[in-house]
Design a protein around this motif. Structure first.
Motif, PDB file in Angstrom:
ATOM      1  N   TYR A 197     -26.484  30.101  15.557  1.00 14.82           N
ATOM      2  CA  TYR A 197     -25.128  30.294  16.074  1.00 14.82           C
ATOM      3  C   TYR A 197     -25.106  31.440  17.090  1.00 14.82           C
ATOM      4  CZ  TYR A 197     -20.314  31.930  16.027  1.00 14.82           C
ATOM      5  OH  TYR A 197     -19.083  32.374  16.397  1.00 14.82           O
ATOM      6  N   PHE A 198     -25.745  32.532  16.721  1.00 16.12           N
ATOM      7  CA  PHE A 198     -25.760  33.689  17.628  1.00 16.12           C
ATOM      8  C   PHE A 198     -26.500  33.373  18.918  1.00 16.12           C
ATOM      9  CE2 PHE A 198     -24.603  36.299  13.905  1.00 16.12           C
ATOM     10  CZ  PHE A 198     -23.458  36.849  14.452  1.00 16.12           C
TER      11      PHE A 198
ATOM     12  N   ARG B 183      -0.091  36.147  36.579  1.00 14.97           N
ATOM     13  CA  ARG B 183       0.487  37.195  37.419  1.00 14.97           C
ATOM     14  C   ARG B 183       1.324  36.571  38.538  1.00 14.97           C
ATOM     15  NH1 ARG B 183      -3.203  41.457  40.600  1.00 14.97           N
ATOM     16  NH2 ARG B 183      -3.059  39.860  42.177  1.00 14.97           N
TER      17      ARG B 183
ATOM     18  N   GLY C 210     -14.493  40.801  39.718  1.00 12.37           N
ATOM     19  CA  GLY C 210     -15.665  40.866  40.585  1.00 12.37           C
ATOM     20  C   GLY C 210     -16.900  40.644  39.760  1.00 12.37           C
TER      21      GLY C 210
ATOM     22  N   LEU D 129     -21.622  32.116  31.266  1.00 12.15           N
ATOM     23  CA  LEU D 129     -20.337  32.509  31.848  1.00 12.15           C
ATOM     24  C   LEU D 129     -20.516  33.649  32.843  1.00 12.15           C
ATOM     25  CD1 LEU D 129     -17.663  32.396  29.075  1.00 12.15           C
ATOM     26  CD2 LEU D 129     -17.417  31.592  31.418  1.00 12.15           C
ATOM     27  N   ALA D 130     -21.364  34.605  32.470  1.00 14.15           N
ATOM     28  CA  ALA D 130     -21.604  35.745  33.350  1.00 14.15           C
ATOM     29  C   ALA D 130     -22.201  35.261  34.666  1.00 14.15           C
ATOM     30  CB  ALA D 130     -22.545  36.728  32.677  1.00 14.15           C
TER      31      ALA D 130
ATOM     32  N   PHE E 189     -24.054  31.024  25.834  1.00 13.76           N
ATOM     33  CA  PHE E 189     -22.737  30.773  26.423  1.00 13.76           C
ATOM     34  C   PHE E 189     -22.292  31.952  27.282  1.00 13.76           C
ATOM     35  CE2 PHE E 189     -20.878  27.320  23.645  1.00 13.76           C
ATOM     36  CZ  PHE E 189     -20.451  26.568  24.719  1.00 13.76           C
TER      37      PHE E 189
ATOM     38  N   TYR F 102     -11.004  31.187  33.417  1.00 12.51           N
ATOM     39  CA  TYR F 102     -12.207  31.996  33.183  1.00 12.51           C
ATOM     40  C   TYR F 102     -11.903  33.104  32.165  1.00 12.51           C
ATOM     41  CZ  TYR F 102     -15.613  35.690  34.392  1.00 12.51           C
ATOM     42  OH  TYR F 102     -16.537  36.693  34.355  1.00 12.51           O
TER      43      TYR F 102
ATOM     44  N   MET G  87     -24.203  31.417  21.063  1.00 12.77           N
ATOM     45  CA  MET G  87     -23.169  32.258  21.643  1.00 12.77           C
ATOM     46  C   MET G  87     -23.721  33.078  22.812  1.00 12.77           C
ATOM     47  SD  MET G  87     -20.342  31.730  20.236  1.00 12.77           S
ATOM     48  CE  MET G  87     -19.491  33.074  21.024  1.00 12.77           C
TER      49      MET G  87
ATOM     50  N   TYR H 115      -5.223  30.001  41.821  1.00 12.86           N
ATOM     51  CA  TYR H 115      -5.286  31.071  40.819  1.00 12.86           C
ATOM     52  C   TYR H 115      -5.749  30.566  39.441  1.00 12.86           C
ATOM     53  CZ  TYR H 115      -2.655  34.090  44.025  1.00 12.86           C
ATOM     54  OH  TYR H 115      -2.253  34.846  45.098  1.00 12.86           O
TER      55      TYR H 115
ATOM     56  N   CYS I  86     -19.488  33.288  36.756  1.00 14.85           N
ATOM     57  CA  CYS I  86     -18.229  33.958  37.044  1.00 14.85           C
ATOM     58  C   CYS I  86     -18.149  34.301  38.537  1.00 14.85           C
ATOM     59  CB  CYS I  86     -18.060  35.213  36.216  1.00 14.85           C
ATOM     60  SG  CYS I  86     -18.793  36.625  36.949  1.00 14.85           S
ATOM     61  N   PRO I  87     -16.929  34.244  39.118  1.00 18.10           N
ATOM     62  CA  PRO I  87     -16.806  34.459  40.550  1.00 18.10           C
ATOM     63  C   PRO I  87     -17.194  35.885  40.919  1.00 18.10           C
ATOM     64  CG  PRO I  87     -14.736  33.817  39.522  1.00 18.10           C
ATOM     65  CD  PRO I  87     -15.693  34.058  38.442  1.00 18.10           C
ATOM     66  N   LEU I  88     -18.018  36.011  41.900  1.00 20.15           N
ATOM     67  CA  LEU I  88     -18.413  37.338  42.364  1.00 20.15           C
ATOM     68  C   LEU I  88     -17.773  37.571  43.714  1.00 20.15           C
ATOM     69  CD1 LEU I  88     -22.170  37.330  41.476  1.00 20.15           C
ATOM     70  CD2 LEU I  88     -20.547  39.035  40.746  1.00 20.15           C
ATOM     71  N   SER I  89     -17.148  38.710  43.879  1.00 20.48           N
ATOM     72  CA  SER I  89     -16.568  38.941  45.194  1.00 20.48           C
ATOM     73  C   SER I  89     -17.382  40.016  45.878  1.00 20.48           C
ATOM     74  CB  SER I  89     -15.100  39.327  45.061  1.00 20.48           C
ATOM     75  OG  SER I  89     -14.999  40.694  44.954  1.00 20.48           O
TER      76      SER I  89
ATOM     77  N   LYS J 204      -7.851  37.848  50.647  1.00 16.65           N
ATOM     78  CA  LYS J 204      -8.222  37.137  49.437  1.00 16.65           C
ATOM     79  C   LYS J 204      -7.003  37.204  48.529  1.00 16.65           C
ATOM     80  CE  LYS J 204     -12.091  35.776  47.061  1.00 16.65           C
ATOM     81  NZ  LYS J 204     -13.341  35.847  46.490  1.00 16.65           N
ATOM     82  N   LEU J 205      -6.365  36.044  48.308  1.00 12.39           N
ATOM     83  CA  LEU J 205      -5.081  36.020  47.595  1.00 12.39           C
ATOM     84  C   LEU J 205      -5.188  36.672  46.220  1.00 12.39           C
ATOM     85  CD1 LEU J 205      -3.705  32.487  48.429  1.00 12.39           C
ATOM     86  CD2 LEU J 205      -2.893  34.680  49.271  1.00 12.39           C
ATOM     87  N   GLY J 206      -4.234  37.528  45.943  1.00 18.64           N
ATOM     88  CA  GLY J 206      -4.184  38.180  44.635  1.00 18.64           C
ATOM     89  C   GLY J 206      -5.213  39.283  44.476  1.00 18.64           C
ATOM     90  N   GLU J 207      -6.094  39.493  45.469  1.00 19.30           N
ATOM     91  CA  GLU J 207      -7.139  40.507  45.318  1.00 19.30           C
ATOM     92  C   GLU J 207      -7.065  41.607  46.375  1.00 19.30           C
ATOM     93  OE1 GLU J 207     -11.107  39.202  44.087  1.00 19.30           O
ATOM     94  OE2 GLU J 207     -10.291  37.190  44.084  1.00 19.30           O
TER      95      GLU J 207
ATOM     96  N   PRO K 206      -6.341  38.472  39.324  1.00 16.84           N
ATOM     97  CA  PRO K 206      -5.646  37.525  40.212  1.00 16.84           C
ATOM     98  C   PRO K 206      -5.513  36.130  39.620  1.00 16.84           C
ATOM     99  CG  PRO K 206      -7.884  37.902  40.972  1.00 16.84           C
ATOM    100  CD  PRO K 206      -7.705  38.766  39.768  1.00 16.84           C
TER     101      PRO K 206
ATOM    102  N   GLN L 204     -13.994  45.346  44.294  1.00 12.57           N
ATOM    103  CA  GLN L 204     -14.274  46.242  43.195  1.00 12.57           C
ATOM    104  C   GLN L 204     -15.704  46.781  43.177  1.00 12.57           C
ATOM    105  OE1 GLN L 204     -12.366  43.433  42.814  1.00 12.57           O
ATOM    106  NE2 GLN L 204     -10.575  44.738  42.794  1.00 12.57           N
TER     107      GLN L 204
END
Lengths: 314, 529
Positions: free
Chosen positions: B4-5, A263, A171, B15-16, B11, A103, B8, A97, B19-22, B201-204, A259, B26
């Motif tokens: 600076y902008f 939590r 997601g 991150l986008a 960055f 993130y 940012m 987790y 980021c984890p995609l499932s 999927k734990l927590g999801e 998740p 959702q």
């Protein structure tokens, strides 16, 4: 510098030991009874026989000292035991987790710094004019707004009324916007005020006056002399924000069904899942200490006064 | 500043991207998927163990030999019929021949034997259930016939076999390697039920798919996605934004939210038939509640209808007896102790509790009439009811001290008998009445302690032990009558309401009904248009 880092890392060992003893005792000296909780979750009537059976199964019938040293011995080998509720290895679950929480905290930190800096600078440059009043007002409201309330308000507006953002879960990149904003608002507001104050202090510094006398262009005065020097307290505050964000995640993750590790910790608290709580608190202590160490190193790197003065002594 | 902008933006973009995609959950669910939510993941789905396995999910994957139906009837399920020997000690089950586990392994007498064996090898884990102490290893008569032999003629065997756990059937291919018992874990959760667990999927979320080899009516929907949403408010938001299709069960949303949905034309709301009984247990051994007239006065002083209207917004039914008369052996025609404050006052007067001072609280021999009412502090429903009871008992001159505590302290009070009045619900079908009554014989929930001051407690316990192993139906009825009438007449419980399950869904979902117990959600009938 290396000696300084090593010293600080070594200091982490006794700190974690003390925290582990405190957490272990605090959890067990209260009215909490994991055996009762386990039976409640399993919907088994808590007769004496059932309670004794669960206590034996979870190893709760041994003396506290034995329990602690048994736990410590295994923890030193990175085995933090099994969850009372799920029977799964605690560390595996927390590490599963943790990236989600990091993130969320990472994006929140970006918002804190990304919005806090321009707002703070704007406020300082337009002191006592409307941008200043606006950002100060915003900071005042933001600091007083509980994150869970803000979370529900954002969901009401952007998910229910406007339908722009997904209300919960993880997601797409859109999912992180509302939780990250709810989580970061307080740090963002503190940061804005910090930058404003720091900028105003620097503007009155002699170096700035001399720069102006030398005829340096105003944008260079602000950019090179005022802003750069004002950033040092902000870097120091990052360590503090890290704690706020990780702590705040416990609340925000529940509101947004995120998740994350927070939590998981909340459900462990409800279920008296001691092994999870112990490991979570140690993990948070280590994270907090290490992030503050990184901040100190960064400060020393940024500020020659620290590097050559105080840093050299260390 | 511009630099600076730029930095940012880079960055945020980075991150986008990382980021984890499932694939599920959702970002839109495939059609043919029914979406529900639960407070946690469903667990490893071990049919023979308890927490963290969620009961409603265990019933989706695993099935019993016989099943509990409305009104306490037991109907054939994986066993198409059964014979009972005259002495009530031997049961022969004739298994359906058309049943296979979801992986294609046949369901037969050997599979039953293996499951019974593994459960009995962990008998200590199931000591709460009398059936486990009663049965001996199953005997295979032929490929589709098994015999269960009991130590005593334990009559609720069929009721206990119908329970969600511990005796439902795992495929022999799902057992752990090396002949270990299922208490050590599973190789795979393979059952005969209408659903198959496909992904967790734990927590999801947990994703179930239709069991294409199911012997009965196959689920109307291809997939069932169960999202993890712990918070009731977040669940309501998920429902309103179309993230989930269905809210179902007790405590999934706040009653205020349910009230709002019931007035909203976009949604359909349903209330299940009565489940368990919401009660307050009165301690017959301690404090003022030791006296029968005080307990009777409490029964007459509390206006249950106002609680149902004010706290439950009409979603529950008034309870006048410990068990609803629809349960087996419970239609006894007992006299309800209805709301009658004048009678309550009279009973207290006669017992010597008189109003003397100006406070309005009664006293006797210098002692004021004060009782404690213990409730779960975080339970908003408990708190509201407790406040109403406090106000209503005050009207007849009884002072109620409210004690709201967290779970462990609350259940410890029940267990140890440290209460005058305490919330204590029955367990609901299929446990009521036999399992619940059976538990009265030792301290566990509040029942043993609350009853321990009764002059005939030993007799009641003896009758309970007898009724559970009685062979004669008439004698059994008489014994239940004796036990339940005695408890009712001596006012051990203040029954408040019969709890109900709630369901909310949109117009695009059809055939939403309720199961015979709160642990069964009939997902298989539900269909999304």
């Amino acid at each position: 510098m290396i000696r300084f880092i090593l010293n600080r890392l070594l200091l982490l060992i006794p700190l974690l030991l003390v925290v582990s003893v405190l957490v272990f005792l605090l959890l067990r000296l209260g009215e909490n009874d994991p055996a009762m909780s386990y039976l409640r979750l399993s919907r088994i009537p808590p007769s004496e026989q059932a309670l004794a059976e669960v206590r034996e199964q979870l190893g709760l019938n041994r003396p506290l000292v034995v329990q602690y040293f048994d736990w410590l011995g295994r923890a030193l080998r990175m085995d933090f035991g099994l969850s009372y509720v799920t029977g799964a290895p605690v560390l595996d679950r927390l590490l599963y987790y943790l990236p989600n929480t990091l993130y969320l905290a990472g994006v929140s930190m970006l918002i804190t710094l990304g919005l806090g800096l321009p707002l703070g600078v704007w406020s300082a440059l337009r002191k006592d004019r409307w941008p200043d009043h606006f950002s100060r007002g915003l900071a005042f409201i933001g600091v007083s707004t509980p994150s869970f309330w803000l979370g529900f308000m954002l969901v009401f507006l952007f998910s229910i009324k406007l339908g722009w953002l997904p209300p919960l879960g993880m997601g797409s990149p859109l999912h992180v916007i509302m939780p990250a904003f709810s989580l970061s608002l307080m740090s963002l507001c503190i940061n804005t005020r910090l930058i404003r104050t720091s900028m105003l202090e620097q503007m009155n510094a002699r170096s700035v006056l001399y720069a102006r006398i030398r005829g340096v262009l105003e944008k260079w005065v602000i950019g090179r002399h005022v802003l750069r020097n004002s950033l040092i307290p902000v870097v120091t505050a990052i360590g503090m924000h890290m704690g706020e964000l990780l702590g705040g995640a416990v609340v925000v993750e529940n509101v947004f069904a995120w998740p994350g590790v927070g939590r998981y910790a909340v459900s462990a608290i409800y279920n008296r899942d001691f092994p999870v709580m112990q490991c979570f608190l140690l993990m948070m202590t280590a994270l907090f200490v290490v992030s503050n160490l990184l901040v100190d190193v960064l400060c020393a790197w940024l500020d020659p006064r620290l590097r050559y003065g105080k840093g050299a002594e260390l | 500043m511009r630099r600076y902008f730029k930095l940012m933006s880079a960055f945020i973009l980075a991150l986008a991207l990382i980021c984890p995609l499932s694939d599920l959950g959702q970002a839109g669910t495939p059609s043919g998927t029914l979406v529900y939510s639960h407070t946690s993941n469903v667990g490893p789905l071990n049919p023979h163990l308890y927490s963290p396995n969620q009961m409603f999910a265990q019933t989706m994957v695993y099935e019993p030999l016989v099943r509990y139906a409305e009104g306490g009837r037991i109907i054939p399920w994986l066993a198409e019929k059964w014979d009972k020997s005259a002495d009530g000690r031997e049961y022969t089950f004739f298994l359906r021949k058309d049943v296979v586990f979801s992986d294609g392994t046949p369901f037969d007498a050997e599979a039953v034997k293996k499951n019974v064996e593994t459960v009995l090898s962990n008998a200590k884990k199931h000591s709460w259930l009398e059936m486990i102490a009663q049965i001996q290893p199953a005997q295979v008569v032929d490929a589709h016939t098994v015999k269960l032999v009991l130590k005593d003629p334990y009559y609720p065997l069929l009721q206990d076999l119908a329970l969600v756990r511990p005796l439902r059937f795992l495929s022999p291919t799902g057992f752990p390697e090396g002949g270990k018992s299922t208490a050590e874990g599973l190789k795979a959760p393979i059952g005969t039920g209408p659903w198959v667990l496909r992904e967790t999927k734990l927590g999801e979320y947990d994703l179930f798919v239709r069991n294409e080899k199911y012997w009965g009516a196959k689920p109307a929907m291809e997939r069932l996605l169960i999202k993890v949403i712990p918070d009731p408010n977040s669940r309501a938001v998920a429902f309103e934004t179309g993230e989930i299709d269905l809210i179902y069960g007790d405590g999934q949303i706040n009653l205020d939210t349910f009230g709002r949905y019931s007035k909203d034309k976009r949604y359909q709301t349903k209330i299940s038939p009565p489940l368990s009984t919401r009660c307050v247990a009165m301690n017959t051994k301690k404090g003022a509640t030791k006296e029968l007239p005080v307990r009777k006065a409490i029964l007459h002083a509390v206006d249950k209808d106002s609680i149902i209207k004010g706290v439950f917004l009409g979603t529950e039914l008034r309870a006048d007896t410990l068990f609803p008369p629809t349960l087996p052996y419970c239609d006894l025609g007992l006299n309800p102790d209805g709301f009658d404050p004048a009678k309550a006052a009279k009973l207290l007067d006669e017992a010597g509790w008189k109003k003397t001072g100006t406070s309005g609280v009664r006293s006797r021999d210098g002692q004021t009439l004060t009782v404690d009412l213990c409730f779960l502090g975080k339970n908003a429903v408990h708190k509201s009811i407790a406040e109403v009871i406090q106000a209503q008992l005050m009207k007849v001159g009884m002072d109620v001290q409210l004690i709201g505590e967290e779970d462990d302290s609350f259940y410890k009070r029940q267990h140890m008998g440290e209460f005058d009045l305490i919330f204590n619900d029955t367990w609901g079908p299929p446990y009521d009445p036999h399992s619940f009554v059976g538990s009265w014989r030792v301290p566990s929930h509040a029942d043993f302690q609350a009853q321990s001051g009764l002059p005939n407690k030993a007799k009641i316990d003896e009758r309970i032990s007898q009724v559970l192993v009685s062979v004669d139906e008439k004698a059994r009825q008489d014994m239940y009558r004796e036990i339940l009438t005695s408890i009712h007449d001596q006012a051990v419980y203040l029954p408040l309401s019969y709890t109900t399950g709630l369901a909310v869904h949109g117009p695009n979902l059809e055939n939403v009904g309720f199961g015979a117990t709160e642990y069964e959600i009939p997902f298989e009938a539900m269909k999304k248009k």
